[in-house]
Design a protein around this motif. Sequence first.
Motif, PDB file in Angstrom:
ATOM      1  N   UNK A 144       0.833  -1.206   0.000  1.00  0.00           N
ATOM      2  CA  UNK A 144       0.000   0.000   0.000  1.00  0.00           C
ATOM      3  C   UNK A 144       0.865   1.254   0.000  1.00  0.00           C
ATOM      4  N   UNK A 145       0.248   2.345  -0.410  1.00  0.00           N
ATOM      5  CA  UNK A 145       0.934   3.626  -0.370  1.00  0.00           C
ATOM      6  C   UNK A 145       1.464   3.861   1.038  1.00  0.00           C
ATOM      7  N   UNK A 146       2.728   4.241   1.136  1.00  0.00           N
ATOM      8  CA  UNK A 146       3.344   4.509   2.436  1.00  0.00           C
ATOM      9  C   UNK A 146       4.039   3.314   3.053  1.00  0.00           C
ATOM     10  N   UNK A 147       3.773   2.086   2.558  1.00  0.00           N
ATOM     11  CA  UNK A 147       4.496   0.918   3.060  1.00  0.00           C
ATOM     12  C   UNK A 147       5.971   1.043   2.704  1.00  0.00           C
ATOM     13  N   UNK A 148       6.782   0.257   3.369  1.00  0.00           N
ATOM     14  CA  UNK A 148       8.223   0.307   3.162  1.00  0.00           C
ATOM     15  C   UNK A 148       8.678  -0.878   2.320  1.00  0.00           C
ATOM     16  N   UNK A 149       9.543  -0.599   1.362  1.00  0.00           N
ATOM     17  CA  UNK A 149      10.205  -1.636   0.567  1.00  0.00           C
ATOM     18  C   UNK A 149      11.691  -1.502   0.876  1.00  0.00           C
ATOM     19  N   UNK A 150      12.283  -2.588   1.372  1.00  0.00           N
ATOM     20  CA  UNK A 150      13.692  -2.575   1.763  1.00  0.00           C
ATOM     21  C   UNK A 150      14.506  -3.388   0.772  1.00  0.00           C
ATOM     22  N   UNK A 151      15.625  -2.818   0.338  1.00  0.00           N
ATOM     23  CA  UNK A 151      16.561  -3.507  -0.555  1.00  0.00           C
ATOM     24  C   UNK A 151      17.979  -3.187  -0.101  1.00  0.00           C
ATOM     25  N   UNK A 152      18.895  -4.081  -0.420  1.00  0.00           N
ATOM     26  CA  UNK A 152      20.306  -3.817  -0.155  1.00  0.00           C
ATOM     27  C   UNK A 152      20.660  -3.739   1.307  1.00  0.00           C
ATOM     28  N   UNK A 154      21.110  -0.791   3.102  1.00  0.00           N
ATOM     29  CA  UNK A 154      20.558   0.311   3.882  1.00  0.00           C
ATOM     30  C   UNK A 154      19.423   1.071   3.199  1.00  0.00           C
ATOM     31  N   UNK A 155      18.955   0.606   2.069  1.00  0.00           N
ATOM     32  CA  UNK A 155      17.990   1.380   1.294  1.00  0.00           C
ATOM     33  C   UNK A 155      16.546   1.016   1.638  1.00  0.00           C
ATOM     34  N   UNK A 156      15.761   2.066   1.936  1.00  0.00           N
ATOM     35  CA  UNK A 156      14.332   1.931   2.187  1.00  0.00           C
ATOM     36  C   UNK A 156      13.608   2.823   1.181  1.00  0.00           C
ATOM     37  N   UNK A 157      12.606   2.248   0.515  1.00  0.00           N
ATOM     38  CA  UNK A 157      11.798   2.992  -0.445  1.00  0.00           C
ATOM     39  C   UNK A 157      10.395   3.150   0.107  1.00  0.00           C
ATOM     40  N   UNK A 158       9.831   4.320  -0.077  1.00  0.00           N
ATOM     41  CA  UNK A 158       8.447   4.577   0.283  1.00  0.00           C
ATOM     42  C   UNK A 158       7.773   5.176  -0.949  1.00  0.00           C
TER      43      UNK A 158
END
Length: 167
Positions: A144-152, A154-158
Amino acid sequence: MSSPAPSALSSPDVPDEVTNPNPISPSQFSSPKVLTWVAEVWIDPDWYATQESDEPCPSPGMPAVVPLWDQSILVGRRSTSRNIHPQVDCGTDHGVSRRHAQLTTDGQRWFAEDLQSSNGTYVSSAGAPLPTAPIPAGQRVEFREGDRVYVGAWTRLVVRKATPEEQ
């Protein structure tokens, strides 16, 4: 001095269809694209602490805001030699694969898919604890909008709607 003879193209008696056989109507102009979605790319020290990376974590600061113009967004690291140019470039995070994840939308809902990355793609709800299990490679997971996607490391995408100023 004599003025040049009027040509057929400048004559008021010649209809527009003859002088301009392919007129452009206003409906043929495409309207400018409106930016609807953006991704905030954050350096997340809490995520970094769980990843046990050998790389030093950069100083967190304000997020980079990346416009999301397309319905399918590649997340990864740029590689000119391999012709990989992700829309969300996480180039400083060496824990991110060159073709790490794909974010897609149908205009209302968002999906994350891990592209068989080395370190996985993780999704969690806003306010929830950090995720511990990656999404299965090749499987699309709705977020959903605003959820967090984590990769790598230290990277967090919103992913969120663009503000009027960003549009």
